[in-house]
Write an enzyme that holds these catalytic residues in place. Structure first.
Site: not given
Ligand code: GLC
Length: 752
Positions: A226-230
């Protein structure tokens, strides 16, 4: 040692599927599983050993800041991308990074995109080919890539929540195409899903994208991160195909996965599958390597930057500077250069070349006197005193070189731009300096294209540097004095006005939705199709020598392929590199095609007075469109005009060829209109005969262009069947296609 997931408990397995730290996976020491390190970014290693963030705020270890993607895109040179990938692999391993979070291949659908500096182009082929070269080289060096942001993450506004509402054909032909090429040709270790929603479904939970398309169609076997925090709901994301949720630590996510499996909401086999992929990353992690020669990397950054800058205008042959008596350098960016963008990709550069210093060094060897005037202060919008001093000095110099561009505060990850014009203080400075200077050169530093309109005609030359990395200051000086030859080409159109752009009315969306209303007509596809003028077209760029492109030959290779040969002759007096651009123009098929689309390209060095023969292959994708009803790529039978372009707006040579195509016909049903039935190779003739005989009975004839026939042609076939009262039978029609009658058609009353 390869850990055996079967020996792991459910909790141990679940813990592997969320980061163990901000930049690392989870270790399971008792099972002999180490953590691996993931770090940004696409054009330089941003390794954080103390303090962490994904916004470019906290410290990171010194590393080489190579030209960002906006520059590499302008190089049109896969070798440039590959050299950067190879060098980054060395620096990543020296810093203990196992997965480097790049390249970004999202498409520049609007010049307002805050992260356009981090993406290659408005064109998916150019983006995909450069990213593929980068990934292959990075991974050959032992470091995994993370092609991002999957998918349709083409803006920063509301990027965490916005839904990119994209029709299927546009998604396939424009916004997934570069990902597909990288995945199928380079096999990136990871694919990073984006923050946004795609057609309402969060990318991190988008099973259609993460599993059906990425794995089912493209055969991807790596890990989706995932993108960071997605990730919003970890179990839902896992079921959709998201293997590793970042960042960690993730006790909550681990527990959510354990609960989901225990409750039967998620199959443990889904956990095992994801664990296998994460462990494959761990097993593939390279061993830390010795620090590379950072001086050599800096020299490489300078050399590659010179390949990227685009010479937009060069009136009166002002460039290269030919031993002028005096040069006045104006602009804050000449002493404090802009060379990279803001946000997660921000690199703590090992050193930064200052343009003024390298201009002075070149000038010293030529007996040229150099003076400097700051001209503007990005913090002071007016800057009258600085401007007046610069204007006074401009009248004294033989040549004035103004360094201008986008202040860092105007473009970055996290927010989009408000305008495409330069700040008013810079515009005023350029105009007032040019009004008194004998000759004026403007050097630009900007992540996204800027409007040139307010001052373009006032100046003699414009060198678009975009953002060139830490060696860019020296590269610009090399180009100004002719120590290097400008060979860059625009990878993004420079419009006259923002209002002319295809996304002017749709970007950046509203109330949680951004509609990709331009469809496939992104960038030059739009301007070319509506024949709209632009300031400088996609593919534009000048050099210090002249070329002749001749003797084009196109050869058809089978039903859906071709090859193109041309001769490039350097008719000037200096060595240079030329970008051969091949486009395809066609109206074949049942969909609206852009006026032309880039089909192939290559960059060749040609010595003065010499010629080189270039051959380019056009694969079937160069001719295909995405057929939505068939849910596949189709090359329809028809005429295709193969064009060699100076750029997307100027065709040098063209040759039409006929392709048999795939032989695939979109399915015809009784809901299709009469015109489509008449156009069908098998059904058309007998149907035409039958309609003709019916019309003959009423004393009229079947005149395709007649109003009556044009009206009929646009009507659904099953309506006509009703009108003919059975004179044309639905079963008969379908038999012409070799199909049997379908219950749907029966319900449509076609047999009444
Ligand atoms: C950021 C970016 C992504 C980056 C990641 C880690 O928000 O969107 O490109 O790799 O987070 O910094």
């Amino acid at each position: 040692m390869k850990a055996d997931p079967n020996t792991l408990s459910l909790r141990q397995k679940a813990s592997l599927l969320t980061g163990g730290g901000f930049w690392s996976t989870t270790a399971v020491p008792e099972a002999g599983i180490d953590a691996i390190v993931l770090s940004d970014g696409p054009h330089g290693v941003r390794r954080q050993k103390h303090g962490t963030d994904h916004l470019g705020l906290e410290h990171s270890e010194p590393a080489t800041c190579f030209p960002p993607a906006v520059a590499v895109g302008s190089s049109w040179d896969e070798e440039v991308a590959a050299k950067i990938g190879a060098a980054l692999a060395k620096e990543a391993r020296a810093l203990g990074v196992d997965i480097l979070l790049g390249p970004g291949v999202n498409i520049k659908r609007s010049p307002l995109g805050g992260r356009n500096f981090e993406y290659y182009s408005e064109d998916p082929l150019l983006s995909g080919r450069l990213a593929t070269a980068y990934v292959k080289a990075l991974q050959a060096g032992g470091v995994g890539a993370s092609v991002k942001h999957f998918a349709a993450n083409d803006q920063e506004t509301d990027r965490m929540v916005i839904s990119a509402d994209v029709d299927e054909r546009t998604l396939r032909e424009i916004h997934l195409s570069a990902f597909e090429r990288v995945v199928t040709e380079a096999g990136p270790a990871t694919v990073m899903c984006s923050y946004n929603r795609v057609n309402g479904v969060p990318a991190s939970e988008n099973r259609r994208l993460l599993t059906d398309v990425l794995r089912g169609e493209w055969g991807y076997t790596g890990a989706v991160i995932s993108d960071w925090g997605a990730v919003r709901a970890r179990p839902t994301a896992l079921s959709a195909g998201l293997d590793l949720s970042m960042p960690g630590p993730g006790e909550y996510a681990t527990q959510a996965l354990v609960d989901a499996v225990t409750s039967g909401r998620v199959e443990e086999s889904a956990v095992d599958r994801a664990v296998e992929r994460v462990l494959a990353l761990v097993d593939a992690a390279p061993h830390e390597a010795a620090a590379p020669d950072l001086d050599a990397h800096h020299a490489l950054a300078r050399e590659l930057a010179a390949e990227c800058a685009v010479l937009l205008k060069n009136a009166r042959g002002v460039l290269p500077l030919d031993r002028p008596a005096s040069v006045l350098v104006v602009g804050e960016f000449a002493t404090a250069p802009r060379y990279q963008g803001g946000g997660s990709s921000h690199v703590n550069a090992t050193r930064v070349d200052v343009p003024l210093e390298f201009i002075e060094a070149h000038a010293a060897t030529r007996g040229t006197r150099v003076t400097y005037a700051r001209g503007f202060d990005t913090r002071d919008e007016d800057g009258a005193a600085l401007r007046e001093a610069a204007v006074r000095a401009a009248g004294e110099a033989e040549v004035v070189v103004v360094f201008a561009g986008n202040p860092e505060a105007e473009e970055s990850e996290g927010f989009d731009r408000e305008r495409i014009e330069l700040p008013p203080s810079q515009v005023r400075l350029i105009k007032e300096v040019a009004a008194v200077a004998a000759r004026t050169v403007v050097v630009l530093a900007n992540g996204g294209v800027v409007s040139l309109e307010e001052w373009h005609d006032d100046v003699d030359a414009i060198l678009e540097g975009f953002l060139l990395g830490q060696g860019g200051g020296a590269a610009i000086a090399d180009l100004l004095f002719g120590e290097a030859d400008p060979s860059g080409r625009l990878a993004e159109t420079i419009p006259h006005r923002l209002q002319d752009t295809p996304t002017y009315l749709s970007f950046p969306g509203e109330q949680g939705h951004v509609r990709y209303s331009e469809g496939v007509m992104v960038g030059y596809r739009h301007y070319g199709t509506i024949d709209a003028p632009v300031r400088y077209p996609f593919g534009h760029g000048l050099g210090y020598t002249e070329y002749e492109v001749s003797d084009m030959r196109v050869r058809v290779d089978g039903p859906a392929g071709a090859s193109v040969e041309v001769t490039v002759t350097n008719t000037g007096v200096r060595s240079g590199k030329y970008v051969v651009q091949v486009y395809v123009s066609t109206q074949a098929g049942p969909v609206r095609r852009p006026e032309r689309a880039l089909a192939a390209f290559t960059k060749v060095r040609v010595e003065p007075g010499r010629a080189t023969r270039v051959r380019l292959e056009l694969d079937r994708r160069a001719f295909a469109y995405w057929d939505v009803p068939l849910a596949r790529w189709v090359v329809p039978e028809g005429t295709y005009v193969v064009q060699v372009g100076e750029n997307a707006a100027t065709v040098l040579h063209e040759q039409a060829v006929h392709l048999e195509g795939d032989g695939v016909e979109p399915p015809l049903s009784l809901q299709a209109n009469v015109g489509e039935w008449l156009a069908h190779p098998a059904a058309g003739p007998p149907l035409r005969a039958r309609i003709g005989s019916l019309m003959a009975r009423s004393g009229s004839d079947l005149d395709d262009d007649g109003d009556e026939m044009r009206t009929v042609a646009s009507m659904p076939m099953n309506q006509i069947l009703n009108l003919t009262g059975g004179a044309i039978d639905g079963d008969w029609l379908l038999s012409l296609l070799g199909a049997s009658p379908t219950s749907t058609d029966e319900q449509e009353g076609t047999h009444s």
